[in-house]
Design an enzyme around this catalytic site. Structure first.
Site, mmCIF file in Angstrom:
data_model
loop_
_atom_site.group_PDB
_atom_site.id
_atom_site.type_symbol
_atom_site.label_atom_id
_atom_site.label_comp_id
_atom_site.label_asym_id
_atom_site.label_seq_id
_atom_site.Cartn_x
_atom_site.Cartn_y
_atom_site.Cartn_z
ATOM 1 N N LYS A 115 0.178 3.616 -2.790
ATOM 2 C CA LYS A 115 -0.915 4.598 -2.783
ATOM 3 C C LYS A 115 -0.390 6.034 -2.771
ATOM 4 O O LYS A 115 -1.089 6.953 -3.206
ATOM 5 C CB LYS A 115 -1.830 4.362 -1.576
ATOM 6 C CG LYS A 115 -2.712 3.117 -1.683
ATOM 7 C CD LYS A 115 -3.667 3.028 -0.499
ATOM 8 C CE LYS A 115 -4.663 1.880 -0.654
ATOM 9 N NZ LYS A 115 -4.077 0.571 -0.389
ATOM 10 N N HIS A 129 0.785 -8.333 -6.330
ATOM 11 C CA HIS A 129 2.154 -8.741 -6.007
ATOM 12 C C HIS A 129 3.098 -8.465 -7.186
ATOM 13 O O HIS A 129 4.307 -8.667 -7.062
ATOM 14 C CB HIS A 129 2.191 -10.232 -5.662
ATOM 15 C CG HIS A 129 1.742 -10.520 -4.261
ATOM 16 N ND1 HIS A 129 2.597 -10.508 -3.183
ATOM 17 C CD2 HIS A 129 0.516 -10.807 -3.757
ATOM 18 C CE1 HIS A 129 1.933 -10.797 -2.085
ATOM 19 N NE2 HIS A 129 0.670 -10.972 -2.402
ATOM 20 N N GLY A 158 2.101 -0.461 4.511
ATOM 21 C CA GLY A 158 1.714 -1.404 3.461
ATOM 22 C C GLY A 158 1.856 -2.826 3.947
ATOM 23 O O GLY A 158 2.788 -3.134 4.698
ATOM 24 N N SER A 159 0.937 -3.692 3.548
ATOM 25 C CA SER A 159 1.070 -5.099 3.938
ATOM 26 C C SER A 159 0.372 -5.997 2.938
ATOM 27 O O SER A 159 -0.712 -5.707 2.450
ATOM 28 C CB SER A 159 0.491 -5.334 5.346
ATOM 29 O OG SER A 159 -0.886 -5.045 5.366
ATOM 30 N N LEU A 160 1.057 -7.066 2.603
ATOM 31 C CA LEU A 160 0.537 -8.159 1.789
ATOM 32 C C LEU A 160 1.100 -9.428 2.415
ATOM 33 O O LEU A 160 1.990 -9.359 3.269
ATOM 34 C CB LEU A 160 1.014 -8.068 0.331
ATOM 35 C CG LEU A 160 0.406 -7.005 -0.585
ATOM 36 C CD1 LEU A 160 1.207 -6.942 -1.881
ATOM 37 C CD2 LEU A 160 -1.046 -7.315 -0.883
ATOM 38 N N SER A 180 0.794 -1.237 0.000
ATOM 39 C CA SER A 180 0.000 0.000 0.000
ATOM 40 C C SER A 180 0.822 1.281 0.000
ATOM 41 O O SER A 180 0.265 2.365 -0.147
ATOM 42 C CB SER A 180 -0.950 0.018 1.194
ATOM 43 O OG SER A 180 -2.154 -0.609 0.868
ATOM 44 N N ASP A 195 -10.021 -13.024 -2.753
ATOM 45 C CA ASP A 195 -10.191 -11.687 -2.173
ATOM 46 C C ASP A 195 -11.477 -11.012 -2.650
ATOM 47 O O ASP A 195 -11.806 -9.921 -2.183
ATOM 48 C CB ASP A 195 -9.007 -10.784 -2.546
ATOM 49 C CG ASP A 195 -7.782 -11.035 -1.680
ATOM 50 O OD1 ASP A 195 -7.944 -11.600 -0.579
ATOM 51 O OD2 ASP A 195 -6.677 -10.687 -2.109
ATOM 52 N N SER A 198 -6.086 3.429 4.241
ATOM 53 C CA SER A 198 -5.543 2.622 3.138
ATOM 54 C C SER A 198 -6.655 1.950 2.340
ATOM 55 O O SER A 198 -6.715 0.730 2.211
ATOM 56 C CB SER A 198 -4.567 1.570 3.686
ATOM 57 O OG SER A 198 -3.674 1.144 2.681
ATOM 58 N N ASN A 199 -7.526 2.776 1.781
ATOM 59 C CA ASN A 199 -8.710 2.285 1.074
ATOM 60 C C ASN A 199 -8.380 1.902 -0.368
ATOM 61 O O ASN A 199 -8.118 2.760 -1.211
ATOM 62 C CB ASN A 199 -9.796 3.362 1.115
ATOM 63 C CG ASN A 199 -11.134 2.867 0.653
ATOM 64 O OD1 ASN A 199 -11.269 2.368 -0.452
ATOM 65 N ND2 ASN A 199 -12.140 3.009 1.511
ATOM 66 N N ASN A 200 -8.419 0.606 -0.652
ATOM 67 C CA ASN A 200 -8.079 0.119 -1.995
ATOM 68 C C ASN A 200 -9.027 0.627 -3.070
ATOM 69 O O ASN A 200 -8.612 0.978 -4.180
ATOM 70 C CB ASN A 200 -8.084 -1.411 -2.013
ATOM 71 C CG ASN A 200 -6.901 -2.009 -1.323
ATOM 72 O OD1 ASN A 200 -6.075 -1.316 -0.758
ATOM 73 N ND2 ASN A 200 -6.812 -3.327 -1.334
#
Length: 494
Positions: free
Chosen positions: A87, A383, A444-446, A84, A177, A330-332
């Site tokens: 963004k 990714h 950010g996180s994945l 993220s 998702d 952090s709104n996708n």
């Protein structure tokens, strides 16, 4: 959003005096790295000693906010997944292309005349990208139509989302998702359940029932657009709290299963709907009915041509205000809407392809070397997104001279600030009194990825720009601890 990044390895600082300007004469030195003694030693030791970084990659870049000088880097030119943190690139491009005062419009149109309180024809709800429409906004629109004397619509309620293309998901969104709030379908006509503005979602509230009976479930907003399949069981006070919520592919059936103890607090989950334009249409129809306006026909999708008569229009909040929930939480969905809107405004094509084309071009104008980036979406959920740490700190340095910078910086989460719309995704991190409110940064996180980038004030009052990209982590939650420790090292600098 869900994202994550990793990091590791030691870096031997090198002094390179070549400064290669890209577009502006005041661009930060690209390779002017000077050893900074204790700073270099502390960061290198952290990256070497942390077990969580074993087998991972750590992209680290630190610059002076005053002159952009690169003070430290560790594989800073290696492209890594930003999650993220990407963004910030979307926000910068959107500010540059659209402007701080830009607003999204929603229109209500008709294809017939109003006679004796009856609209003889169809009523159109035309979305033009606004991701912040709430039930209250539909109520306000219905009220305005009532004031125009409309009591009945003889035709259908037509939901028009043709402002953008009909591609609902970004290219690399994983199938599992699609029912998650952060993976909701992107549409030019959509609705949000509350002021977090997670467009295209409903909130499922689960309360304990009587022991042995199903839980009590409610929706926000109240809507019959989705159907709850309640497979839960209320268990004793010592029973397990294991509620599982799943969306059924291709439908608006939401399956809620598992167990909830009789004395448990309410469980709450945001779930993405299928086909958000019809969801928005259903909420609007309900508002019409609540204001005494009957729609005889059905809710359908369609397109309002230029021959239709515009009855009313609704404007969203300005972009600078929208940036607060977008960046803080952090709104996708907001990120992807901004990408499509940039494509629509510049090329007349509200698609990811054209939007990302505009984004790359605008970033180049700001001074970013877009040839070093791989951008697949606006949110960072892919990714396949790849950005070097040095390019991120460069953006944060160059952004300072843009007229929109105060609004941009204001939208970043503030470490340790309790208010969600101030602290955002950093509200529960870096809460030490000595450094609280001194760090403004994007998280950010994945899966396997954790990232952090932004600004930190040192003990001497100097501002440093930093980027930490941790990739290939086995435990991305542990990666956040590494990020926090590194930022603390920067904050302590004299």
């Amino acid at each position: 959003m869900k994202q994550k990044t990793t990091a590791i390895i030691i870096f031997s600082l090198v002094t390179i005096l070549a400064i290669i300007p890209f577009f502006h004469t005041d661009e930060p030195p690209a390779r002017a790295v000077e050893p900074s003694g204790e700073l270099s030693t502390e960061i290198s030791k952290l990256l070497t000693d942390e077990p969580v970084l074993n087998g991972a990659l750590a992209g680290v870049s630190i610059r002076s906010a005053e002159d952009g000088k690169l003070l430290y880097e560790h594989i800073g030119d290696t492209r890594l997944q930003p999650a993220s943190v990407l963004k910030m690139f979307t926000a910068a491009a959107a500010y540059s292309v659209l402007g701080e005062e830009y607003r999204f419009t929603t229109e209500v149109l008709a294809d017939g005349k109003i006679d004796g309180g009856t609209l003889a024809g169809d009523l159109y709800l035309k979305g033009m990208g606004d991701p912040t429409l709430l039930p209250a906004d539909f109520d306000e629109m219905a009220k305005k139509l009532k004031n125009k004397g409309i009591k009945k619509v003889s035709g259908d309620l037509v939901a028009d989302d043709s402002w953008y293309d009909d591609v609902r998901y970004s290219e690399d969104l994983t199938w599992n998702d699609e029912h998650q709030y952060y993976g909701a379908q992107v549409s030019a006509l959509t609705a949000s359940p509350n002021q977090d503005y997670d467009a295209g979602t409903v909130i499922v509230n689960i309360f304990p029932g009587k022991k042995g009976k199903a839980a009590n479930i409610s929706l926000e907003p109240e809507t019959d657009y989705v159907k709850i399949l309640n497979e839960t069981v209320t268990v004793g006070a010592k029973g397990k709290h294991e509620v599982k919520i799943e969306g059924e592919h291709g439908s608006n059936n939401i399956i809620v299963g598992g167990t909830i103890p009789v004395n448990a607090h309410k469980a709450r989950e945001w779930v993405a709907v299928w086909e958000p334009s019809l969801y928005a249409g259903s909420l609007f129809k309900k508002s019409l009915e609540n204001h005494g306006i009957k729609v005889v026909g059905k809710i359908i999708t369609g397109r309002a041509t230029e021959t239709k008569t515009k009855l009313i229009s609704h404007k969203s909040m300005p972009l600078a205000e929208l940036m607060i929930p977008f960046m803080k939480l952090s709104n996708n969905g907001h990120a992807e809407v901004l990408v499509k809107e940039m494509g629509k405004v510049v090329h007349g094509d509200g698609s990811w392809e054209k939007g990302l084309e505009v984004m790359n071009a605008e970033l180049s104008k700001i001074g970013i070397d877009s040839s070093r980036l791989v951008l697949r979406d606006g949110s960072g959920i892919s990714h396949a997104n790849l950005i070097p740490a040095n390019e991120i700190t460069k953006l944060l340095y160059l952004a300072q001279r843009e007229k929109w910078f105060p609004a941009f910086q204001h939208s970043l989460p503030v470490a340790g600030a309790k208010d969600r719309m101030v602290g955002g995704t950093l509200r529960n991190r870096l809460k030490d009194e000595a450094i609280m409110n001194k760090i403004k940064a994007k998280t950010g996180s994945l899966t396997g990825v954790s990232t952090l980038a932004g600004y930190v004030k040192t003990s001497s009052g100097e501002t440093l720009i930093f980027t930490i990209l941790l990739n290939n982590l086995l435990d991305d939650r542990e990666g956040r601890k590494v990020e926090d420790e590194l930022v603390k090292i920067l904050a302590r600098q004299p």
